[in-house]
Every structure is written in C-alpha cells, then in structure tokens.
Design an enzyme around this catalytic site. Sequence first.
Site, PDB file in Angstrom:
ATOM      1  CE  LYS A  89      -4.250  -1.634   2.089  1.00  0.00           C
ATOM      2  NZ  LYS A  89      -3.939  -3.039   1.818  1.00  0.00           N
ATOM      3  CG  ASP A 124      -3.173  -3.904  -1.771  1.00  0.00           C
ATOM      4  OD1 ASP A 124      -3.157  -4.754  -2.679  1.00  0.00           O
ATOM      5  OD2 ASP A 124      -3.029  -4.186  -0.568  1.00  0.00           O
ATOM      6  NE  ARG A 174      -5.280  -7.974  -5.919  1.00  0.00           N
ATOM      7  CZ  ARG A 174      -4.527  -7.533  -4.903  1.00  0.00           C
ATOM      8  NH1 ARG A 174      -4.862  -6.424  -4.249  1.00  0.00           N
ATOM      9  NH2 ARG A 174      -3.441  -8.173  -4.546  1.00  0.00           N
ATOM     10  CB  THR A 216     -14.974 -11.070  -6.827  1.00  0.00           C
ATOM     11  OG1 THR A 216     -16.268 -10.958  -6.241  1.00  0.00           O
ATOM     12  CG2 THR A 216     -15.024 -12.116  -7.926  1.00  0.00           C
TER      13      THR A 216
END
Length: 297
Positions: A89, A124, A174, A216
């Site tokens: 992150k 992310d 992603r 997911t």
Amino acid sequence: MAVIDRLLAPESSFQRRFFFLAQRFVAGESARDAMNAIEQLNADGMTATLDFLGEDIFERDVARRTRDEYLELLALIRERGVRSNVSVKLTALGLHVDEELAFENLCSIALEARRNADPFVRVDMEGSAAVDATLRLVERVRAQYDNVGPVLQAYLKRTPGDVEAAIAARVRVRLCKGAYNEPPELAFKDMPTIRRQYMRLAESLLTRGTYPGIATHDERIIDAIKEFVDEHGIARDAFEFQLLYGIRPEIQKQLVADGYRVRIYVPYGTHWAGYFYRRIMERRENALFVLGSLVKK
Ligand SMILES: Cc1cc2nc3c(=O)[nH]c(=O)nc-3n(C[C@H](O)[C@H](O)[C@H](O)COP(=O)(O)OP(=O)(O)OC[C@H]3O[C@@H](n4cnc5c(N)ncnc54)[C@H](O)[C@@H]3O)c2cc1C
C-alpha cells in the site's frame, strides 16, 4: 482520539488481547506465521500475495521500516521457496509524507522482487483520494521495473477509463469491487450496478488485457466469468481468481479443483486494525461472529 490511538497501537495490551478475533482474516503477526499459512495454501494448489499490514503512515522512518520489512519478506519468500508475490500500500510506503519517498520505496521493493521466482509487486488501491497518485507512481516505477501493477476498483465511476489505459499500457490489473466508503459522486453505491460494471471491466481485461486478477468472492460474478472464458476460448492460465485469506475457503478449493488458477491475499503483521475493520464492515455476519467470539471468551 488519543485514547483510541493508544488502544489501537499494535503494542497495546488491548490489541494483543483481541488478536484472536482478527485471526480468521490475518495469517499471524510475524512473517514466519505468514510463511506457514502460505505453505499450506501452496500445498492446496494455490499461490499467494503477501501483505504486510499497515496504511496511512505519516512518518518517514516508519515508511522506510515498512520498505525494509518488504525487502526482508522477499528474501524470506526466496529462502522458504514458497509460491508468493507481494502486495503493498503506497500510504504505508510514505505517500502521505512525500510522493518521492513512496516512489523510492516502491522502486526498492520492485528491484528486490526481481530476484524472486514470482517477481510481481501488486500495488493495492486505497481510498479515492489516493487513486491518481497511485496510478501515477505505478506508471513511473514501470518505466524502470515492469514487474509492478495496480488494483482497480469497479465501484468507482472513473474506472472504465483507467481499465482502458491499463490495457493500452499492457499492465497487469487486479480488479476488485472496492472496499472504501466513497461518496455517490465518485462511486456507484448499489450492488447490481457495481456487479454490472465489474463484469464489463472484467470482460475487457480478459479479452484485451494482460493476465488479469479477478478478485472477488461473489459467486454470481465467479460463475459469469467461468461462462465468459469458456464461451470466448480464454485459457485458464491466462488469468487468475484472487480471494482473501480466510474468506470462502470452500470456493477457493473448488476453483482449484476445477482447474483455475487461484491466488490468496494473505495479510500479516501487528497493524491489523484497519484491515480487520474493513472486513467486519463488509459483512453483517462478521460483526455477529466477532460479538459471538467475545461472548464465548
Ligand atoms: C484478492 C483481493 C484483493 C483486494 N484488494 C483490494 C484493494 O486493493 N482495494 C480495495 O478497495 N479492495 C480490495 N479488495 C476488497 C474488495 O474490494 C471487496 O471489498 C471485497 O472483496 C468484497 O467484495 P466481493 O467482490 O467479494 O463481493 P461481496 O458481494 O462483498 O461478497 C460476496 C460473498 O463473499 C463473501 N464475503 C465477501 N466479503 C466477506 C467478508 N469480509 N467476510 C466474510 N465473507 C465475505 C460473502 O459470502 C459474500 O456473500 C480485495 C479483494 C480481494 C478478494
């Protein structure tokens, strides 16, 4: 605020006592705990992406320590021979302090990761305020190291444009729904619309993108993706499903049994409060599970 900060400090006795609640979603407090979890996932036919928990860092030294933790983690992945890459992150690498600091830290991690069997570094995606800076930094780092790629969030209204840019740049994406509480001007708020946008974007990435990660647990989306790839003759090794550690393990195993690639996002570390909070807020049953565990204690 000071009281809350003290309660949620990783070394506080409050956090130590309540780690058992987070254990369903967090692989452990140390890198070695995380390695044990990954060995089990690898044995079950899945790969992993490791996240050293932490976000919203405002001190330069702490951001550098996070970078160093990732450098050690990458060495440990090599040493243990586990099949895993890493997720980072940017606000943990110093984005709030100074964009250049986050850039340098991400470059160091991307360079070190190139020594690993799986050199990929996933960035992310955080709250909407960080999206432009995140995409800008990923693009800058990719000019030197192409083993880096972002997450894009289907709930954001802007994301179709970002998906097209990623396809044009041949960046690995992603795709997830998005986990932050965003205002309606920026994000769709109703699930049917988010699902529709997710599917449209996933179809673009699967047909024209580069090895997308379909992140997911939504069975309707997973089933629709399976149907779509069959209809379009897309090979099962041209993409991967990605799921979070501890969530819907039966789907994880079924996907492997059906011959799909599956990567599990494995968070570890002592700064688990923010991650844990997002998982709890996502699902009413998680809040009930936490309450139930507290009552049983
Ligand atoms: C690998 C991976 C990486 C991610 N990276 C990011 C990122 O970088 N940025 C970001 O904003 N978001 C990220 N997310 C989170 C994502 O945006 C969603 O918030 C989360 O995945 C829930 O959405 P869903 O698609 O699983 O569907 P949902 O409709 O929320 O869930 C479908 C079903 O999955 C199960 N489920 C889902 N979430 C939970 C939960 N917390 N606890 C228990 N069961 C649950 C339930 O059975 C639920 O019915 C990531 C998710 C995954 C899987």
